[in-house]
Write a protein that holds these residues in place. Structure first.
Motif, PDB file in Angstrom:
ATOM      1  N   VAL A 181       0.905  -1.149   0.000  1.00 17.64           N
ATOM      2  CA  VAL A 181       0.000   0.000   0.000  1.00 17.64           C
ATOM      3  C   VAL A 181       0.937   1.190   0.000  1.00 17.64           C
ATOM      4  CG1 VAL A 181      -1.594   1.344   1.392  1.00 17.64           C
ATOM      5  CG2 VAL A 181      -1.848  -1.125   1.287  1.00 17.64           C
ATOM      6  N   CYS A 184       0.115   5.942   2.853  1.00 16.33           N
ATOM      7  CA  CYS A 184      -1.299   6.301   3.091  1.00 16.33           C
ATOM      8  C   CYS A 184      -1.321   7.794   3.223  1.00 16.33           C
ATOM      9  CB  CYS A 184      -1.781   5.817   4.427  1.00 16.33           C
ATOM     10  SG  CYS A 184      -1.110   4.319   4.858  1.00 16.33           S
ATOM     11  N   TRP A 375     -14.048   1.298   1.042  1.00 14.22           N
ATOM     12  CA  TRP A 375     -13.672   2.468   0.247  1.00 14.22           C
ATOM     13  C   TRP A 375     -12.800   3.340   1.138  1.00 14.22           C
ATOM     14  CZ3 TRP A 375     -17.704   5.356  -3.205  1.00 14.22           C
ATOM     15  CH2 TRP A 375     -17.123   6.490  -3.787  1.00 14.22           C
ATOM     16  N   PRO A 376     -11.529   2.951   1.329  1.00 22.30           N
ATOM     17  CA  PRO A 376     -10.674   3.674   2.279  1.00 22.30           C
ATOM     18  C   PRO A 376     -10.299   5.063   1.777  1.00 22.30           C
ATOM     19  CG  PRO A 376      -9.395   2.038   1.083  1.00 22.30           C
ATOM     20  CD  PRO A 376     -10.831   1.839   0.670  1.00 22.30           C
ATOM     21  N   PRO A 382      -6.630   2.212   4.343  1.00 24.27           N
ATOM     22  CA  PRO A 382      -6.291   1.271   3.268  1.00 24.27           C
ATOM     23  C   PRO A 382      -5.836  -0.086   3.792  1.00 24.27           C
ATOM     24  CG  PRO A 382      -4.770   3.147   3.295  1.00 24.27           C
ATOM     25  CD  PRO A 382      -5.896   3.486   4.210  1.00 24.27           C
ATOM     26  N   GLU A 397     -13.513  -4.642  -2.220  1.00 29.45           N
ATOM     27  CA  GLU A 397     -13.015  -3.279  -2.349  1.00 29.45           C
ATOM     28  C   GLU A 397     -13.787  -2.560  -3.453  1.00 29.45           C
ATOM     29  OE1 GLU A 397      -8.687  -3.307  -2.532  1.00 29.45           O
ATOM     30  OE2 GLU A 397      -8.662  -3.441  -0.335  1.00 29.45           O
ATOM     31  N   GLU A 400      -9.517   0.284  -6.385  1.00 27.75           N
ATOM     32  CA  GLU A 400      -8.119   0.049  -6.029  1.00 27.75           C
ATOM     33  C   GLU A 400      -7.563   1.264  -5.282  1.00 27.75           C
ATOM     34  OE1 GLU A 400      -6.054  -2.725  -6.962  1.00 27.75           O
ATOM     35  OE2 GLU A 400      -8.070  -3.568  -7.270  1.00 27.75           O
ATOM     36  N   TRP A 401      -6.779   1.027  -4.249  1.00 28.29           N
ATOM     37  CA  TRP A 401      -6.180   2.136  -3.500  1.00 28.29           C
ATOM     38  C   TRP A 401      -5.301   2.992  -4.405  1.00 28.29           C
ATOM     39  CZ3 TRP A 401      -6.814   5.228   0.285  1.00 28.29           C
ATOM     40  CH2 TRP A 401      -5.738   5.960   0.833  1.00 28.29           C
ATOM     41  N   GLN A 404      -6.587   6.298  -5.916  1.00 26.05           N
ATOM     42  CA  GLN A 404      -7.244   7.149  -4.920  1.00 26.05           C
ATOM     43  C   GLN A 404      -7.439   8.600  -5.339  1.00 26.05           C
ATOM     44  OE1 GLN A 404      -3.767   6.209  -2.767  1.00 26.05           O
ATOM     45  NE2 GLN A 404      -3.652   8.200  -1.835  1.00 26.05           N
TER      46      GLN A 404
END
Length: 463
Positions: A181, A184, A375-376, A382, A397, A400-401, A404
């Motif tokens: 990830v 963040c 849905w971070p 995430p 999910e 995709e992160w 974003q």
């Protein structure tokens, strides 16, 4: 003889212990600290909750569903309104490139000035008790640092995030990114605030974690292994929320519960992005069309992120497409108030939760067996989304992160809602979420793993 008798009674009644909770000021942290306070006070321990007057008012107001009324639970906690410098309370900026709620930074910075008022309170309470127990958020080490100078006081940190996300963040700071990830979205200011806590970490004697060993044992072990403080103990006590039933809120929440009463079992997607998310107008519009086109029932909480002071000034007017509410009134409901999330998730009509994956929301959803459309937006979210969808397999999910920075299209939203609410895959995920819910609820029952860890913590502090 009389003297001997007198001696007996004093030895069998130890002078009481007092617990002081020092929360961080974001809503989810305030709330988790308050839930833990209720749980500890149910052991007949005197509990004090120390924050600024604004934040005390906020956490009470939210608990009782927006009424500033007292409740049996609240009356057991001693709230201390501590002075902090005046701080600005700007509106959130939905168009900011980083999604972290940077507009809350002035309130976070002001909170760091609580060291002296907290120190004064601790010294004062320490004279009235055999042992003073301080439990504080992991972002509040510097504020409680004076514990080290109080002979009969000891401190424990309270982690409001998952063990998995903590492991991931630690590996990120070391330069190993597992899992992949990317950074963040955190601001430099909040990273600096977190880094400022590091030099005081050695004062704690243990960690209380708002998670459950049956769900995160390998990550808890990993955290324990990397602990520099050798006699540091660890207690995983989640879910907090099922032990002490929340007050049924009256007010804004009831209309959505009445609406849910009219819907078929497990047919409603609950959509809410917590207290620190601001969506752009464009994203709100895509959400509206995606929900409508999915043809699934939904209950959508449409609110802007909290301001530093939730009681002042204007809030942004969040606009929906013209005629939207009228056009979905048979199947959908939009609420703009604070809602009783636990009661909604516990409702038989709710079959899914589209969520920003704050850890508080994840635990509430999972302990009630509701699967998640993840849905971070920022911070630990995430990692929680990854944990939910890839590791526990109790959700999907939404996007995709890596994407974003882009608006999530109404098509992607429609597809996510259909996958979770109306597909065989969704059925499998829901079954799995119900199993995890059963595990979590059992953990909190008499003889369950989290209940045993809580009893062990209480035995340790009252030793």
């Amino acid at each position: 003889m009389a003297a001997h008798h007198h001696e007996d009674t004093t030895s069998s009644i130890p002078s009481p212990i007092i617990m002081v909770m020092v929360p961080f000021t974001a809503q989810s942290h305030l709330n988790q600290a308050l839930q833990l306070s209720f749980l500890i006070s149910s052991y007949q321990i005197e509990v004090h909750y120390a924050a600024s007057s604004k934040h005390n008012r906020q956490v009470k107001h939210r608990l009782t569903g927006g009424e500033d009324k007292s409740s049996d639970l609240l009356s057991k906690i001693h709230f201390h309104d501590l002075p902090i410098p005046h701080f600005l309370s700007p509106l959130p900026n939905p168009n900011s490139t980083t999604k972290f709620p940077a507009h809350l930074q002035p309130s976070f910075d002001a909170t760091m000035h609580l060291r002296h008022p907290v120190g004064t309170l601790l010294r004062q309470l320490s004279t009235t008790t055999r042992r003073l127990i301080v439990i504080h958020d992991t972002l509040m080490f510097s504020v409680v640092q004076d514990v080290a100078d109080i002979p009969n006081a000891e401190s424990y940190s309270f982690r409001c995030v998952s063990a998995f996300s903590t492991c991931c963040m630690k590996s990120l700071y070391k330069g190993e990114s597992i899992p992949p990830v990317e950074e963040c979205s955190l601001t430099n200011e909040i990273k600096r605030l977190a880094a400022d806590q590091a030099e005081f970490v050695k004062i704690k004697q243990g960690d209380i974690l708002n998670t459950c060993r049956q769900m995160e044992s390998s990550y808890l072990d990993l955290l324990d292994k990397n602990e520099s403080n050798l006699n540091n103990k660890q207690w995983a006590i989640a879910p907090l929320i099922n032990r002490v039933r929340n007050i049924n809120s009256t007010g804004g929440g009831n209309e959505c519960l009445l609406w849910l009463e009219k819907q078929p079992p497990k047919s409603v997607m609950y959509v809410s992005f917590g207290s620190s998310t601001s969506m752009t107008d464009e994203q709100i519009e895509a959400m509206a069309f995606g929900l409508k086109e999915s043809k699934q029932r939904f209950l959508w909480v449409l609110r802007d992120a909290d301001k530093g002071d939730i009681f002042t000034g204007e809030v942004r007017n969040l606009k929906l497409p013209n005629g939207f509410e009228e056009s979905v009134k048979e199947t959908g409901m939009v609420v703009r108030d604070w809602v009783p999330q636990m009661e909604i998730l516990a409702h038989r009509s709710v079959g899914g939760f589209m969520s920003h994956c704050g850890w508080n929301s994840c635990l509430e959803s999972l302990s009630l067996g509701v699967p998640i459309a993840a849905w971070p937006i920022h911070s630990d979210q995430p990692y929680n989304a990854l944990f939910i969808s890839e590791i526990l397999k109790v959700g999907i999910e939404v996007r995709e992160w890596a994407d974003q920075s882009e608006v999530v299209s109404s098509f992607a939203i429609k597809r996510a809602v259909e996958r979770l609410m109306d597909s065989e895959e969704g059925e499998r995920i829901r079954k799995r979420a119900e199993e995890v819910g059963g595990l979590l609820r059992d953990a909190a029952e008499e003889g369950g793993v989290s209940q045993m860890e809580m009893d062990s913590f209480i035995a340790h502090i009252t030793r």
